[in-house]
Design a protein around this motif. Structure first.
Motif, PDB file in Angstrom:
ATOM      1  N   ILE A 189       0.826  -1.204   0.000  1.00  0.00           N
ATOM      2  CA  ILE A 189       0.000   0.000   0.000  1.00  0.00           C
ATOM      3  C   ILE A 189       0.863   1.258   0.000  1.00  0.00           C
ATOM      4  O   ILE A 189       0.635   2.197  -0.775  1.00  0.00           O
ATOM      5  CB  ILE A 189      -0.957  -0.008   1.210  1.00  0.00           C
ATOM      6  CG1 ILE A 189      -2.039  -1.082   1.002  1.00  0.00           C
ATOM      7  CG2 ILE A 189      -1.597   1.362   1.408  1.00  0.00           C
ATOM      8  CD1 ILE A 189      -2.948  -1.258   2.184  1.00  0.00           C
ATOM      9  N   SER A 190       1.883   1.300   0.865  1.00  0.00           N
ATOM     10  CA  SER A 190       2.735   2.491   0.923  1.00  0.00           C
ATOM     11  C   SER A 190       3.496   2.678  -0.393  1.00  0.00           C
ATOM     12  O   SER A 190       3.665   3.810  -0.872  1.00  0.00           O
ATOM     13  CB  SER A 190       3.718   2.398   2.094  1.00  0.00           C
ATOM     14  OG  SER A 190       4.561   1.268   1.963  1.00  0.00           O
ATOM     15  N   ASP A 191       3.936   1.577  -0.996  1.00  0.00           N
ATOM     16  CA  ASP A 191       4.663   1.674  -2.266  1.00  0.00           C
ATOM     17  C   ASP A 191       3.751   2.100  -3.410  1.00  0.00           C
ATOM     18  O   ASP A 191       4.144   2.890  -4.278  1.00  0.00           O
ATOM     19  CB  ASP A 191       5.321   0.332  -2.606  1.00  0.00           C
ATOM     20  CG  ASP A 191       6.527   0.028  -1.735  1.00  0.00           C
ATOM     21  OD1 ASP A 191       7.120   0.998  -1.220  1.00  0.00           O
ATOM     22  OD2 ASP A 191       6.869  -1.148  -1.572  1.00  0.00           O
ATOM     23  N   LEU A 192       2.516   1.576  -3.429  1.00  0.00           N
ATOM     24  CA  LEU A 192       1.593   1.913  -4.510  1.00  0.00           C
ATOM     25  C   LEU A 192       1.227   3.404  -4.497  1.00  0.00           C
ATOM     26  O   LEU A 192       1.052   4.006  -5.557  1.00  0.00           O
ATOM     27  CB  LEU A 192       0.325   1.063  -4.414  1.00  0.00           C
ATOM     28  CG  LEU A 192       0.458  -0.400  -4.831  1.00  0.00           C
ATOM     29  CD1 LEU A 192      -0.873  -1.117  -4.664  1.00  0.00           C
ATOM     30  CD2 LEU A 192       0.958  -0.519  -6.268  1.00  0.00           C
ATOM     31  N   VAL A 193       1.117   3.972  -3.304  1.00  0.00           N
ATOM     32  CA  VAL A 193       0.815   5.408  -3.215  1.00  0.00           C
ATOM     33  C   VAL A 193       1.914   6.220  -3.884  1.00  0.00           C
ATOM     34  O   VAL A 193       1.657   7.130  -4.681  1.00  0.00           O
ATOM     35  CB  VAL A 193       0.650   5.832  -1.735  1.00  0.00           C
ATOM     36  CG1 VAL A 193       0.585   7.355  -1.626  1.00  0.00           C
ATOM     37  CG2 VAL A 193      -0.597   5.210  -1.143  1.00  0.00           C
ATOM     38  N   VAL A 194       3.168   5.862  -3.591  1.00  0.00           N
ATOM     39  CA  VAL A 194       4.300   6.595  -4.163  1.00  0.00           C
ATOM     40  C   VAL A 194       4.408   6.346  -5.666  1.00  0.00           C
ATOM     41  O   VAL A 194       4.650   7.274  -6.447  1.00  0.00           O
ATOM     42  CB  VAL A 194       5.607   6.196  -3.462  1.00  0.00           C
ATOM     43  CG1 VAL A 194       6.807   6.866  -4.128  1.00  0.00           C
ATOM     44  CG2 VAL A 194       5.554   6.590  -1.991  1.00  0.00           C
ATOM     45  N   LEU A 195       4.213   5.108  -6.101  1.00  0.00           N
ATOM     46  CA  LEU A 195       4.300   4.804  -7.530  1.00  0.00           C
ATOM     47  C   LEU A 195       3.190   5.500  -8.312  1.00  0.00           C
ATOM     48  O   LEU A 195       3.390   5.911  -9.461  1.00  0.00           O
ATOM     49  CB  LEU A 195       4.232   3.291  -7.748  1.00  0.00           C
ATOM     50  CG  LEU A 195       5.459   2.500  -7.283  1.00  0.00           C
ATOM     51  CD1 LEU A 195       5.263   1.016  -7.554  1.00  0.00           C
ATOM     52  CD2 LEU A 195       6.722   2.990  -7.980  1.00  0.00           C
ATOM     53  N   ALA A 196       2.026   5.646  -7.694  1.00  0.00           N
ATOM     54  CA  ALA A 196       0.931   6.372  -8.354  1.00  0.00           C
ATOM     55  C   ALA A 196       1.323   7.831  -8.591  1.00  0.00           C
ATOM     56  O   ALA A 196       1.033   8.395  -9.650  1.00  0.00           O
ATOM     57  CB  ALA A 196      -0.340   6.287  -7.511  1.00  0.00           C
ATOM     58  N   LEU A 197       1.991   8.433  -7.624  1.00  0.00           N
ATOM     59  CA  LEU A 197       2.470   9.803  -7.804  1.00  0.00           C
ATOM     60  C   LEU A 197       3.561   9.859  -8.871  1.00  0.00           C
ATOM     61  O   LEU A 197       3.670  10.842  -9.616  1.00  0.00           O
ATOM     62  CB  LEU A 197       3.024  10.338  -6.478  1.00  0.00           C
ATOM     63  CG  LEU A 197       2.017  10.539  -5.344  1.00  0.00           C
ATOM     64  CD1 LEU A 197       2.727  10.902  -4.048  1.00  0.00           C
ATOM     65  CD2 LEU A 197       1.003  11.617  -5.713  1.00  0.00           C
ATOM     66  N   SER A 198       4.352   8.803  -8.967  1.00  0.00           N
ATOM     67  CA  SER A 198       5.466   8.769  -9.913  1.00  0.00           C
ATOM     68  C   SER A 198       5.006   8.688 -11.363  1.00  0.00           C
ATOM     69  O   SER A 198       5.802   8.923 -12.278  1.00  0.00           O
ATOM     70  CB  SER A 198       6.382   7.576  -9.604  1.00  0.00           C
ATOM     71  OG  SER A 198       6.909   7.671  -8.298  1.00  0.00           O
ATOM     72  N   VAL A 199       3.735   8.351 -11.574  1.00  0.00           N
ATOM     73  CA  VAL A 199       3.189   8.318 -12.940  1.00  0.00           C
ATOM     74  C   VAL A 199       3.349   9.666 -13.619  1.00  0.00           C
ATOM     75  O   VAL A 199       3.442   9.754 -14.850  1.00  0.00           O
ATOM     76  CB  VAL A 199       1.705   7.895 -12.909  1.00  0.00           C
ATOM     77  CG1 VAL A 199       1.052   8.038 -14.276  1.00  0.00           C
ATOM     78  CG2 VAL A 199       1.583   6.455 -12.444  1.00  0.00           C
ATOM     79  N   THR A 200       3.420  10.731 -12.814  1.00  0.00           N
ATOM     80  CA  THR A 200       3.483  12.080 -13.373  1.00  0.00           C
ATOM     81  C   THR A 200       4.812  12.409 -14.033  1.00  0.00           C
ATOM     82  O   THR A 200       4.917  13.415 -14.731  1.00  0.00           O
ATOM     83  CB  THR A 200       3.211  13.118 -12.263  1.00  0.00           C
ATOM     84  OG1 THR A 200       4.176  12.956 -11.210  1.00  0.00           O
ATOM     85  CG2 THR A 200       1.812  12.944 -11.697  1.00  0.00           C
ATOM     86  N   TYR A 201       5.852  11.564 -13.808  1.00  0.00           N
ATOM     87  CA  TYR A 201       7.127  11.893 -14.432  1.00  0.00           C
ATOM     88  C   TYR A 201       7.957  10.680 -14.856  1.00  0.00           C
ATOM     89  O   TYR A 201       9.034  10.833 -15.439  1.00  0.00           O
ATOM     90  CB  TYR A 201       7.978  12.768 -13.494  1.00  0.00           C
ATOM     91  CG  TYR A 201       8.594  12.054 -12.320  1.00  0.00           C
ATOM     92  CD1 TYR A 201       9.948  11.698 -12.324  1.00  0.00           C
ATOM     93  CD2 TYR A 201       7.832  11.720 -11.191  1.00  0.00           C
ATOM     94  CE1 TYR A 201      10.514  11.058 -11.239  1.00  0.00           C
ATOM     95  CE2 TYR A 201       8.401  11.081 -10.115  1.00  0.00           C
ATOM     96  CZ  TYR A 201       9.737  10.751 -10.136  1.00  0.00           C
ATOM     97  OH  TYR A 201      10.303  10.108  -9.068  1.00  0.00           O
TER      98      TYR A 201
END
Length: 214
Positions: free
Chosen positions: A157-169
């Motif tokens: 869950i913690s990793d998916l939140v960060v990876l979702a934000l990383s979609v932007t770049y």
């Protein structure tokens, strides 16, 4: 505080730190993919806000360890010092040598899988000993304690939140490899942590959680 720790657990934490350091240097650092957790968030903040990972990483890791101390106690901090200090020492040693498999840079999918094995086994052993080699691990252990979820789901869950934000770049190919890495490593951490605990859980009283990490 250090009077609470046991040599067997210290050895386990150090073994995990050694495996983690070896894997991050020889495999993970070559994969060219981003990370979840604290490291991924520092990369995100650096890309969009120009904040130095040296600063944001320090602040976020400190916050994660503080949460772990409040929820898991002094023993957690003691083993985390052993695991984190061991990781720094082992990484300083392995980086004196050339990477064993530089060709992995051309095979990000293979690097993602192999890196997940090293990270999963290394972190899993340290967590099993009761310590966190990094802030990500302290956060996952705290979430697991609060929610009573298995630790692999706390990592996911913690990793998916960060990876979702990383979609932007981050491009989708690299992001896909990152997702594969965090999913596999989280599951392996959970598996390593559970190995050998079945007998202990069977002897625990019905309805009472088993708190000890080993």
């Amino acid at each position: 505080m250090f009077s609470l720790i046991k040599p067997k657990k210290c050895a386990l934490a150090l073994l995990g730190s050694a495996i983690l350091a070896f894997g991050l240097y020889n495999v993970h650092a070559l994969s060219g993919v981003t990370e979840g957790g604290v490291l991924g968030m520092t990369l995100f903040l650096h890309h969009w806000l120009g904040l130095s990972p040296a600063v944001t990483g320090l602040v976020m890791n400190a916050a994660c360890y503080l949460m772990g101390w409040r929820l898991l106690g002094r023993e957690f901090i003691a083993y985390s010092i052993v695991a984190g200090g061991g990781f720094s020492i082992f990484y300083a040693v392995v980086e004196q040598f050339d990477p064993l498999w530089p060709q992995l840079a051309e095979h990000p999918l293979l690097a993602a899988v192999l890196g997940a094995l090293f990270v999963g086994c290394g972190v899993g052993l340290s967590v099993r000993a009761g310590g966190a080699p990094g802030g990500d691990d302290a956060l996952a252990m705290s979430i697991s304690t609060l929610t009573r979820w298995d630790i692999q789901w706390a990592y996911l869950i913690s990793d998916l939140v960060v990876l979702a934000l990383s979609v932007t770049y981050i491009d989708l190919e690299r992001l896909g490899c990152s997702l594969l890495t965090v999913v596999l490593s989280g599951q392996i951490i959970g598996l390593v942590q559970r190995v050998g605990r079945r007998e202990q859980e069977e002897t625990a009283q019905p309805g009472s959680p088993v708190e000890e990490q080993l």
